[in-house]
Motif scaffolding. Structure first.
Motif, PDB file in Angstrom:
ATOM      1  N   ALA A 174     -72.637  11.859  87.974  1.00 15.20           N
ATOM      2  CA  ALA A 174     -71.881  13.087  87.754  1.00 15.20           C
ATOM      3  C   ALA A 174     -70.405  12.838  88.038  1.00 15.20           C
ATOM      4  O   ALA A 174     -70.047  11.974  88.831  1.00 15.20           O
ATOM      5  CB  ALA A 174     -72.392  14.201  88.653  1.00 15.20           C
ATOM      6  N   ALA A 175     -69.561  13.608  87.361  1.00 15.95           N
ATOM      7  CA  ALA A 175     -68.118  13.559  87.591  1.00 15.95           C
ATOM      8  C   ALA A 175     -67.670  14.958  87.986  1.00 15.95           C
ATOM      9  O   ALA A 175     -67.993  15.933  87.318  1.00 15.95           O
ATOM     10  CB  ALA A 175     -67.389  13.108  86.333  1.00 15.95           C
ATOM     11  N   VAL A 176     -66.946  15.061  89.093  1.00 14.84           N
ATOM     12  CA  VAL A 176     -66.451  16.345  89.571  1.00 14.84           C
ATOM     13  C   VAL A 176     -64.999  16.485  89.143  1.00 14.84           C
ATOM     14  O   VAL A 176     -64.165  15.640  89.467  1.00 14.84           O
ATOM     15  CB  VAL A 176     -66.565  16.453  91.110  1.00 14.84           C
ATOM     16  CG1 VAL A 176     -65.998  17.765  91.591  1.00 14.84           C
ATOM     17  CG2 VAL A 176     -68.011  16.287  91.542  1.00 14.84           C
ATOM     18  N   ASN A 204     -61.945  18.843  89.716  1.00 14.57           N
ATOM     19  CA  ASN A 204     -61.476  19.913  90.579  1.00 14.57           C
ATOM     20  C   ASN A 204     -60.616  20.904  89.808  1.00 14.57           C
ATOM     21  O   ASN A 204     -59.871  20.530  88.911  1.00 14.57           O
ATOM     22  CB  ASN A 204     -60.656  19.355  91.751  1.00 14.57           C
ATOM     23  CG  ASN A 204     -61.510  18.567  92.708  1.00 14.57           C
ATOM     24  OD1 ASN A 204     -62.661  18.903  92.927  1.00 14.57           O
ATOM     25  ND2 ASN A 204     -60.957  17.511  93.259  1.00 14.57           N
ATOM     26  N   GLN A 206     -72.380  16.340  84.251  1.00 11.57           N
ATOM     27  CA  GLN A 206     -73.518  15.483  84.547  1.00 11.57           C
ATOM     28  C   GLN A 206     -73.863  14.640  83.329  1.00 11.57           C
ATOM     29  O   GLN A 206     -73.799  15.117  82.202  1.00 11.57           O
ATOM     30  CB  GLN A 206     -74.730  16.321  84.943  1.00 11.57           C
ATOM     31  CG  GLN A 206     -74.533  17.072  86.231  1.00 11.57           C
ATOM     32  CD  GLN A 206     -75.785  17.823  86.644  1.00 11.57           C
ATOM     33  OE1 GLN A 206     -76.775  17.853  85.936  1.00 11.57           O
ATOM     34  NE2 GLN A 206     -75.718  18.428  87.809  1.00 11.57           N
ATOM     35  N   ILE A 252     -65.377  22.037  87.714  1.00 18.54           N
ATOM     36  CA  ILE A 252     -66.607  21.881  86.938  1.00 18.54           C
ATOM     37  C   ILE A 252     -67.235  20.526  87.278  1.00 18.54           C
ATOM     38  O   ILE A 252     -66.537  19.582  87.630  1.00 18.54           O
ATOM     39  CB  ILE A 252     -66.308  21.993  85.422  1.00 18.54           C
ATOM     40  CG1 ILE A 252     -67.582  22.106  84.608  1.00 18.54           C
ATOM     41  CG2 ILE A 252     -65.441  20.861  84.945  1.00 18.54           C
ATOM     42  CD1 ILE A 252     -67.349  22.484  83.163  1.00 18.54           C
ATOM     43  N   VAL A 253     -68.552  20.458  87.184  1.00 17.03           N
ATOM     44  CA  VAL A 253     -69.273  19.201  87.402  1.00 17.03           C
ATOM     45  C   VAL A 253     -69.867  18.781  86.065  1.00 17.03           C
ATOM     46  O   VAL A 253     -70.609  19.542  85.435  1.00 17.03           O
ATOM     47  CB  VAL A 253     -70.391  19.362  88.452  1.00 17.03           C
ATOM     48  CG1 VAL A 253     -71.178  18.064  88.592  1.00 17.03           C
ATOM     49  CG2 VAL A 253     -69.820  19.783  89.783  1.00 17.03           C
TER      50      VAL A 253
END
Length: 69
Positions: free
Chosen positions: A45-47, A49, A18, A15-16
């Motif tokens: 943004a933070a990804v 995994n 924002q 999920i990303v």
């Protein structure tokens, strides 16, 4: 290590997240104008995994080290 956070995500593709900042705006309505708050993206943004990876390949971090879930 300070500043490191480990997050587990069950969503296979990840999920990303924002970042948004609430900004004041004026909205036109049939009764006149009113002040509202609108969320505007900041570009940060933070990804996060997920658990999915290509068959036969192991997930690696940015340094090339294997990531174990």
């Amino acid at each position: 290590m300070p500043g490191v956070v480990t997050v587990a995500c069950k969503i296979p593709m990840g999920i990303v997240l924002q970042e948004f900042k609430m900004m004041p705006e004026r909205e036109q309505t049939p009764q006149g104008v009113r002040d509202i708050q609108v969320g505007r993206p900041t570009g940060k943004a933070a990804v996060i995994n997920g658990t999915a990876h290509a068959p036969g390949r192991h997930r690696v971090d940015q340094s090339g080290n294997p990531v174990h879930i």
